[in-house]
Design an enzyme around this catalytic site. Structure first.
Site, mmCIF file in Angstrom:
data_model
loop_
_atom_site.group_PDB
_atom_site.id
_atom_site.type_symbol
_atom_site.label_atom_id
_atom_site.label_comp_id
_atom_site.label_asym_id
_atom_site.label_seq_id
_atom_site.Cartn_x
_atom_site.Cartn_y
_atom_site.Cartn_z
ATOM 1 N N LYS A 133 -32.266 37.192 31.382
ATOM 2 C CA LYS A 133 -32.245 36.226 32.485
ATOM 3 C C LYS A 133 -30.884 35.539 32.605
ATOM 4 O O LYS A 133 -30.436 35.204 33.711
ATOM 5 C CB LYS A 133 -33.369 35.200 32.305
ATOM 6 C CG LYS A 133 -34.772 35.816 32.389
ATOM 7 C CD LYS A 133 -35.005 36.508 33.730
ATOM 8 C CE LYS A 133 -36.439 36.944 33.937
ATOM 9 N NZ LYS A 133 -36.656 37.585 35.236
ATOM 10 N N TYR A 183 -35.593 38.243 26.328
ATOM 11 C CA TYR A 183 -35.880 37.739 27.681
ATOM 12 C C TYR A 183 -34.760 36.811 28.161
ATOM 13 O O TYR A 183 -34.264 36.934 29.291
ATOM 14 C CB TYR A 183 -37.225 37.008 27.638
ATOM 15 C CG TYR A 183 -37.704 36.478 28.968
ATOM 16 C CD1 TYR A 183 -38.228 37.333 29.930
ATOM 17 C CD2 TYR A 183 -37.660 35.109 29.252
ATOM 18 C CE1 TYR A 183 -38.688 36.834 31.146
ATOM 19 C CE2 TYR A 183 -38.117 34.610 30.453
ATOM 20 C CZ TYR A 183 -38.633 35.474 31.404
ATOM 21 O OH TYR A 183 -39.085 34.987 32.598
ATOM 22 N N ASN A 189 -37.877 40.521 41.751
ATOM 23 C CA ASN A 189 -38.786 39.605 41.065
ATOM 24 C C ASN A 189 -39.444 40.220 39.828
ATOM 25 O O ASN A 189 -39.823 39.504 38.911
ATOM 26 C CB ASN A 189 -39.872 39.145 42.063
ATOM 27 C CG ASN A 189 -41.062 38.528 41.365
ATOM 28 O OD1 ASN A 189 -41.035 37.370 40.957
ATOM 29 N ND2 ASN A 189 -42.130 39.311 41.165
ATOM 30 N N ALA A 190 -39.550 41.564 39.792
ATOM 31 C CA ALA A 190 -40.262 42.215 38.675
ATOM 32 C C ALA A 190 -39.668 41.750 37.349
ATOM 33 O O ALA A 190 -38.449 41.643 37.201
ATOM 34 C CB ALA A 190 -40.144 43.739 38.801
ATOM 35 N N ASN A 197 -38.147 39.867 13.794
ATOM 36 C CA ASN A 197 -39.331 40.742 13.915
ATOM 37 C C ASN A 197 -39.294 41.627 15.156
ATOM 38 O O ASN A 197 -40.281 42.293 15.466
ATOM 39 C CB ASN A 197 -40.605 39.893 13.994
ATOM 40 C CG ASN A 197 -40.751 38.994 12.794
ATOM 41 O OD1 ASN A 197 -40.414 39.402 11.690
ATOM 42 N ND2 ASN A 197 -41.215 37.777 12.996
ATOM 43 N N ASP A 228 -41.802 52.580 39.651
ATOM 44 C CA ASP A 228 -41.294 51.875 38.470
ATOM 45 C C ASP A 228 -39.813 51.591 38.719
ATOM 46 O O ASP A 228 -39.021 52.517 38.883
ATOM 47 C CB ASP A 228 -41.487 52.749 37.220
ATOM 48 C CG ASP A 228 -41.088 52.006 35.956
ATOM 49 O OD1 ASP A 228 -40.213 51.116 36.018
ATOM 50 O OD2 ASP A 228 -41.667 52.324 34.898
ATOM 51 N N ASP A 236 -44.331 47.769 43.112
ATOM 52 C CA ASP A 236 -44.760 47.491 41.735
ATOM 53 C C ASP A 236 -45.010 48.816 41.045
ATOM 54 O O ASP A 236 -44.957 49.884 41.682
ATOM 55 C CB ASP A 236 -46.021 46.597 41.724
ATOM 56 C CG ASP A 236 -46.052 45.672 40.506
ATOM 57 O OD1 ASP A 236 -46.087 46.196 39.371
ATOM 58 O OD2 ASP A 236 -46.023 44.440 40.688
HETATM 59 N N1 LIG Z 1 -44.275 32.539 35.321
HETATM 60 C C1 LIG Z 1 -43.251 31.811 34.905
HETATM 61 O O1 LIG Z 1 -43.422 30.677 34.431
HETATM 62 C C2 LIG Z 1 -41.850 32.341 35.022
HETATM 63 C C3 LIG Z 1 -40.812 31.531 34.572
HETATM 64 C C4 LIG Z 1 -39.519 31.985 34.685
HETATM 65 C C5 LIG Z 1 -39.263 33.210 35.251
HETATM 66 N N2 LIG Z 1 -40.280 33.986 35.682
HETATM 67 C C6 LIG Z 1 -39.939 35.287 36.259
HETATM 68 O O2 LIG Z 1 -40.595 35.433 37.507
HETATM 69 C C7 LIG Z 1 -40.870 36.811 37.754
HETATM 70 C C8 LIG Z 1 -42.345 36.997 38.070
HETATM 71 O O3 LIG Z 1 -43.104 36.506 36.980
HETATM 72 P P1 LIG Z 1 -44.693 36.318 37.018
HETATM 73 O O4 LIG Z 1 -44.985 35.104 36.247
HETATM 74 O O5 LIG Z 1 -45.193 36.433 38.387
HETATM 75 O O6 LIG Z 1 -45.147 37.572 36.138
HETATM 76 P P2 LIG Z 1 -46.323 38.636 36.371
HETATM 77 O O7 LIG Z 1 -46.458 39.362 35.078
HETATM 78 O O8 LIG Z 1 -47.532 37.978 36.942
HETATM 79 O O9 LIG Z 1 -45.725 39.601 37.479
HETATM 80 C C9 LIG Z 1 -44.639 40.464 37.217
HETATM 81 C C10 LIG Z 1 -44.815 41.715 38.041
HETATM 82 O O10 LIG Z 1 -43.730 42.600 37.773
HETATM 83 C C11 LIG Z 1 -44.260 43.914 37.711
HETATM 84 N N3 LIG Z 1 -43.418 44.829 36.942
HETATM 85 C C12 LIG Z 1 -43.194 44.810 35.620
HETATM 86 N N4 LIG Z 1 -42.415 45.858 35.276
HETATM 87 C C13 LIG Z 1 -42.135 46.525 36.413
HETATM 88 C C14 LIG Z 1 -41.395 47.694 36.697
HETATM 89 N N5 LIG Z 1 -40.792 48.399 35.723
HETATM 90 N N6 LIG Z 1 -41.318 48.118 37.977
HETATM 91 C C15 LIG Z 1 -41.934 47.445 38.971
HETATM 92 N N7 LIG Z 1 -42.663 46.330 38.747
HETATM 93 C C16 LIG Z 1 -42.765 45.872 37.482
HETATM 94 C C17 LIG Z 1 -45.613 43.723 37.024
HETATM 95 O O11 LIG Z 1 -46.480 44.834 37.199
HETATM 96 C C18 LIG Z 1 -46.101 42.449 37.693
HETATM 97 O O12 LIG Z 1 -46.844 42.720 38.856
HETATM 98 C C19 LIG Z 1 -40.413 37.554 36.491
HETATM 99 O O13 LIG Z 1 -39.112 38.050 36.691
HETATM 100 C C20 LIG Z 1 -40.399 36.475 35.447
HETATM 101 O O14 LIG Z 1 -39.516 36.767 34.386
HETATM 102 C C21 LIG Z 1 -41.575 33.585 35.574
#
Ligand SMILES: NC(=O)c1ccc[n+]([C@@H]2O[C@H](COP(=O)([O-])OP(=O)(O)OC[C@H]3O[C@@H](n4cnc5c(N)ncnc54)[C@H](O)[C@@H]3O)[C@@H](O)[C@H]2O)c1
Length: 479
Positions: A391, A387, A322-323, A333, A298, A275
């Site tokens: 995706k 977004y 997953n990030a 906007n 990062d 992370d």
């Molecule tokens: N929560 C939902 O309902 C949902 C729905 C569809 C897709 N997703 C996808 O699931 C994944 C996880 O989502 P979440 O809900 O756990 O979000 P979250 O914000 O809780 O976790 C995302 C993590 O990614 C890390 N991150 C962000 N930028 C980064 C970078 N440049 N390098 C390394 N790490 C980085 C963040 O620090 C965070 O810990 C994401 O890809 C999100 O788009 C989530």
């Protein structure tokens, strides 16, 4: 964030009121736990069409759910498996109705229906029409059943090829997956067992609770991944299918990523959690909890692939992208930096690091790559052009790379597409939209991070390639 509506519907007045008003009544989903790891109750095996799938009974027995072919008396089936692989004409679809119609009402709450179909024939349009009809059937039945029951279609060339998928779909691990069509492949021509990637006797997949302050030192010196050349092949224990493997999970300090790390560790993997450096304290806590290793980095850094490879001298068996971030605004906007930051994290970094880690051989033969899409990328969402584009890009990445990655590197590439999952990301959504997100699916509730994690863990072991599996309770969006 607590789902107060769901909690209310579980009370007596809540049940009464929601029934009178015809409102959704989400039932508590039965998820995996160490004490209750399997569905409880018999599995009913039915056949539609003339030719049953050879070896299906044995394959189901190997999943730990020996099937019944005959009447169950007063017992309610926990799952029904309908073998419809032999349905090759529209007339034969009558069997689908005739076999399921009498039993569908008796399926236990949170039960499963899995319809097995055959790959669509390019040479026989009658077979293709009949088999495609199963898709509409399954998606409709998923919307009808309620009570936490799920329905899926698995297209498979053989019974053994479907085993890992059946083991997942016929378990509590798939609680929030419904209305999916899964195409199972036969990976044996790529030197894989039908069910698993190769696994090995590992010199040590013991927990390493120490974490490193920098990428260079993230993994114990000399640690070898299960897929390293010269590894000893053996079928893994079903309860720990990732034993001996190293898995990297990006964005693992919070939410879904943390759950993925926990589930992969439960399944035996040594997990390296990555992370952003600013999340290091949380990341280290996750690493400690899963007995893994922290890699603060990062993922958008130009040299992220190189730094991951340097930190993993023994290579990788499982790579989970997953990030992800959101920076929502309507296009009118949306400043350019909101657009580019989302594309950078969610898509560009996935392409760049995957290219490097495949070419450098860091992801070993038999490895698994699981990326994270979203139903926003399938259906589109107002305020999320950036977004949704990122995706949807993941879907294109998976579909194009999967066949080549398997042919050239022996690696599968799949994605999960979460729907509304209870996490930091969805807690930030305005209240009314959050309520709509929770209710607009066949299960009438949001999913949990563990639901995405369980699906990821299955893709990290199963014989599935090029698939985008929605973890969305059969969301109405983009269905
Ligand atoms: N929560 C939902 O309902 C949902 C729905 C569809 C897709 N997703 C996808 O699931 C994944 C996880 O989502 P979440 O809900 O756990 O979000 P979250 O914000 O809780 O976790 C995302 C993590 O990614 C890390 N991150 C962000 N930028 C980064 C970078 N440049 N390098 C390394 N790490 C980085 C963040 O620090 C965070 O810990 C994401 O890809 C999100 O788009 C989530």
């Amino acid at each position: 964030m607590a789902d107060r509506y769901a909690t209310f519907t579980h009370t007596a007045p809540g049940r009464f009121l929601t029934r009178r008003l015809g409102l959704p009544q989400p039932v508590p989903l039965r998820r995996w736990s160490p004490l209750r790891p399997a569905l409880e109750g018999p599995v009913l095996l039915l056949t539609a069409g003339d030719i049953p799938l050879p070896g299906l009974h044995e394959s189901l027995t190997r999943t730990g759910l020996p099937p019944h072919n005959g009447p169950l008396g007063s017992r309610r089936p926990a799952a029904v498996v309908l073998d419809a692989t032999g349905v090759s004409t529209v007339a034969a679809l009558t069997d689908v109705h005739a076999t399921l119609h009498p039993v569908v009402r008796s399926i236990a709450p949170c039960g499963r229906v899995v319809v097995l179909g055959a790959p669509l024939s390019p040479a026989d349009h009658h077979q293709a029409a009949a088999q495609q009809a199963l898709e509409g059937f399954v998606r409709s039945l998923g919307k009808e059943l309620g009570g936490g029951r799920t329905v899926q279609l698995v297209r498979t060339p053989s019974a053994p090829a479907a085993e890992a998928t059946l083991r997942f779909l016929l378990s509590p691990k798939s609680a929030y997956v419904s209305g999916q069509v899964v195409e199972v492949g036969d990976l044996s021509e790529y030197g894989e067992s039908a069910e698993y990637a190769e696994s090995v006797e590992s010199g040590g997949c013991a927990a390493d609770s120490a974490y490193a302050g920098g990428a260079e030192h993230a993994v114990r010196a000399g640690e070898a991944d299960a897929t390293a050349p010269g590894a000893v092949l053996q079928l893994p224990h079903p309860a720990r299918p990732l034993a001996g493997r190293t898995a990297l999970v990006t964005g693992a300090a919070h939410g879904i990523g943390t759950a993925v790390a926990e589930v992969l560790a439960r399944d035996g993997a040594h997990v390296v959690v990555l992370d952003v450096p600013s999340a290091e304290p949380d990341l280290c806590r996750v690493a400690e909890r899963v007995g893994g290793t922290a890699l603060p980095l990062d993922i958008t850094a130009d040299d992220a692939g190189e730094r991951i490879a340097a930190a993993l001298p023994g290579g990788l068996g499982v790579l989970v992208h997953n990030a992800g971030i959101t920076r929502d605004r309507r296009l009118t906007n949306m400043a350019a930096d909101r657009w580019s930051s989302v594309l950078d994290v969610n898509l560009t970094s996935v392409l760049r690091t995957t290219d490097f880690l495949l070419k450098s051989g860091t992801v070993r033969r038999g490895g698994r790559i699981v990326a994270t899409a979203s139903i926003a990328g399938l259906a589109g969402n107002a305020g999320q052009t950036n977004y949704a584009a990122s995706k949807a890009g993941i879907v294109g990445f998976v579909r194009s790379l999967a066949p080549r990655a398997l042919a050239e590197h022996g690696v599968t590439v799949n994605a999960v597409a979460p729907g509304f999952i209870e996490s930091r990301m969805t807690a930030a959504v305005p209240m009314l939209i959050r309520q709509a997100g929770r209710r607009m699916n066949s299960l009438g509730q949001g999913g949990l991070p563990v639901d995405v994690a369980e699906t990821t863990a299955w893709l990290a072991t199963g014989a599935v390639n090029g698939q985008v599996i929605r973890v969305c309770g059969q969301s109405l969006l983009g269905a």
